[in-house]
Motif scaffolding. Sequence first.
Motif, PDB file in Angstrom:
ATOM      1  N   GLY A  90     -45.891  56.663 -53.181  1.00 47.28           N
ATOM      2  CA  GLY A  90     -47.044  57.218 -53.975  1.00 47.28           C
ATOM      3  C   GLY A  90     -48.059  55.963 -54.173  1.00 47.28           C
ATOM      4  N   ARG A  91     -47.864  54.940 -54.138  1.00 42.21           N
ATOM      5  CA  ARG A  91     -48.677  53.864 -53.949  1.00 42.21           C
ATOM      6  C   ARG A  91     -49.717  53.825 -52.734  1.00 42.21           C
ATOM      7  N   ARG A  92     -49.036  54.123 -51.744  1.00 36.01           N
ATOM      8  CA  ARG A  92     -49.967  54.174 -50.612  1.00 36.01           C
ATOM      9  C   ARG A  92     -50.868  55.711 -50.693  1.00 36.01           C
ATOM     10  N   ILE A  93     -50.379  56.482 -51.329  1.00 39.35           N
ATOM     11  CA  ILE A  93     -51.056  57.731 -51.434  1.00 39.35           C
ATOM     12  C   ILE A  93     -52.370  57.471 -52.433  1.00 39.35           C
ATOM     13  N   THR A  94     -52.085  56.806 -53.513  1.00 36.98           N
ATOM     14  CA  THR A  94     -53.193  56.875 -54.221  1.00 36.98           C
ATOM     15  C   THR A  94     -54.266  55.480 -53.732  1.00 36.98           C
ATOM     16  N   GLU A  95     -54.032  54.454 -52.910  1.00 39.91           N
ATOM     17  CA  GLU A  95     -54.653  53.549 -52.248  1.00 39.91           C
ATOM     18  C   GLU A  95     -55.556  54.247 -51.322  1.00 39.91           C
ATOM     19  N   ALA A  96     -55.023  55.439 -50.535  1.00 33.74           N
ATOM     20  CA  ALA A  96     -55.790  56.090 -49.504  1.00 33.74           C
ATOM     21  C   ALA A  96     -56.896  57.173 -50.338  1.00 33.74           C
ATOM     22  N   GLY A  97     -56.782  57.334 -51.508  1.00 34.33           N
ATOM     23  CA  GLY A  97     -57.642  58.191 -52.009  1.00 34.33           C
ATOM     24  C   GLY A  97     -57.008  59.480 -52.644  1.00 34.33           C
ATOM     25  N   GLY A  98     -55.642  59.411 -52.550  1.00 38.47           N
ATOM     26  CA  GLY A  98     -54.998  60.643 -52.912  1.00 38.47           C
ATOM     27  C   GLY A  98     -54.736  60.394 -54.577  1.00 38.47           C
ATOM     28  N   THR A  99     -53.799  61.318 -55.048  1.00 36.86           N
ATOM     29  CA  THR A  99     -53.319  61.367 -56.311  1.00 36.86           C
ATOM     30  C   THR A  99     -51.952  61.472 -56.494  1.00 36.86           C
ATOM     31  N   LEU A 115     -44.642  64.562 -57.098  1.00 36.71           N
ATOM     32  CA  LEU A 115     -45.602  65.483 -56.628  1.00 36.71           C
ATOM     33  C   LEU A 115     -47.098  64.870 -56.294  1.00 36.71           C
ATOM     34  N   ALA A 116     -47.787  65.091 -55.029  1.00 31.95           N
ATOM     35  CA  ALA A 116     -49.044  64.407 -55.028  1.00 31.95           C
ATOM     36  C   ALA A 116     -50.102  65.099 -54.467  1.00 31.95           C
ATOM     37  N   ALA A 117     -51.299  64.828 -54.402  1.00 30.48           N
ATOM     38  CA  ALA A 117     -52.316  65.595 -53.699  1.00 30.48           C
ATOM     39  C   ALA A 117     -53.183  64.579 -53.071  1.00 30.48           C
ATOM     40  N   ASP A 118     -53.474  65.210 -51.780  1.00 30.97           N
ATOM     41  CA  ASP A 118     -54.493  64.620 -50.986  1.00 30.97           C
ATOM     42  C   ASP A 118     -55.764  64.300 -51.396  1.00 30.97           C
ATOM     43  N   PRO A 119     -56.922  63.678 -50.640  1.00 33.70           N
ATOM     44  CA  PRO A 119     -58.099  63.325 -51.269  1.00 33.70           C
ATOM     45  C   PRO A 119     -58.870  64.751 -51.552  1.00 33.70           C
ATOM     46  N   GLU A 120     -58.504  65.917 -50.819  1.00 35.37           N
ATOM     47  CA  GLU A 120     -59.228  67.120 -51.016  1.00 35.37           C
ATOM     48  C   GLU A 120     -58.572  68.123 -52.219  1.00 35.37           C
ATOM     49  N   GLY A 121     -57.555  67.706 -52.797  1.00 31.13           N
ATOM     50  CA  GLY A 121     -56.690  68.301 -53.511  1.00 31.13           C
ATOM     51  C   GLY A 121     -55.700  69.146 -53.438  1.00 31.13           C
ATOM     52  N   ALA A 122     -55.161  69.118 -51.758  1.00 32.24           N
ATOM     53  CA  ALA A 122     -54.004  69.932 -51.296  1.00 32.24           C
ATOM     54  C   ALA A 122     -52.746  69.159 -52.079  1.00 32.24           C
ATOM     55  N   PRO A 193     -58.523  73.665 -50.280  1.00 32.13           N
ATOM     56  CA  PRO A 193     -57.356  73.189 -49.452  1.00 32.13           C
ATOM     57  C   PRO A 193     -55.983  73.426 -50.075  1.00 32.13           C
ATOM     58  N   HIS A 194     -55.036  73.642 -49.384  1.00 32.07           N
ATOM     59  CA  HIS A 194     -53.565  74.023 -49.542  1.00 32.07           C
ATOM     60  C   HIS A 194     -52.725  74.113 -48.473  1.00 32.07           C
ATOM     61  N   PHE A 195     -51.305  73.848 -48.968  1.00 33.88           N
ATOM     62  CA  PHE A 195     -50.373  73.782 -47.768  1.00 33.88           C
ATOM     63  C   PHE A 195     -49.898  75.388 -48.045  1.00 33.88           C
TER      64      PHE A 195
END
Length: 246
Positions: A90-99, A115-122, A193-195
């Motif tokens: 989760g920390r790596r995700i936020t550091e990379a611009g995700g949530t 649950l997380a989201a990438d920088p585009e919101g997926a 964007p979505h999976f």
Amino acid sequence: MAENSAPAYGEGVPCWVDAQLPDVEAGKRFYGELFGWTFEPAEEAHTAPGGLVWARLDGEPVAALAPKTDGRMPTVWTVYFATPDARALGRRITEAGGTLISGPFPVDGLGAAALAADPEGAVFGLWQPGSLPGFGRSREPDTFVWAELYTRDTAAANTFYGALFHEALFGSGTEPDFGRAHVTDAFPAEMPPHFVVHFRVADLDAALAAVRRLGGRVQVPPFDATYGRVAVVTDNQGASFALLHR
């Protein structure tokens, strides 16, 4: 749920899926008929917060259905990627611009989810295994086989997910279950964007006929992808998923 003999999943490998539905009983009827899944009775099922129930194929866990706890939540299938440490990921995700949207939170001794989201919101999930490594069966008919990310920027997606899950996606000898495609390849350009979770079927035409008969609809008619022949459908409550024949 008893501990199963499924192998451990490496970080970044899709290892679980669940659906958030308004009516779990209706979902059990739909997916039970479509895929031949059976479900643990609610009074006997191990449950996560929200009343999740487990779907099985020939006794092995393959998915979960959960009632939506808030009517504003989307009716949706979510794919979970394996990780040995959901908090660190989760920390790596936020550091990379995700949530990081929620979690990690424990799930009845089976593991921890987030649950997380990438920088585009997926939106996607993380699963840190406890007694449940993930799928008991996958890549075969009536089970999970593929997750496709529809995004407006596939290069940015490859950079983001490649940094998070490099070994799972690009490692030597890997056979990824996760692809990236431009959102306009099969969907309107305005779609976010979505999976899309894919389930394998032995007969695509028969499966599509069953979806219609059970009250679902065909969202995107069959098309050829690099990983097989695909159709995107919705169930009788509006949750989108794909059927894949290969």
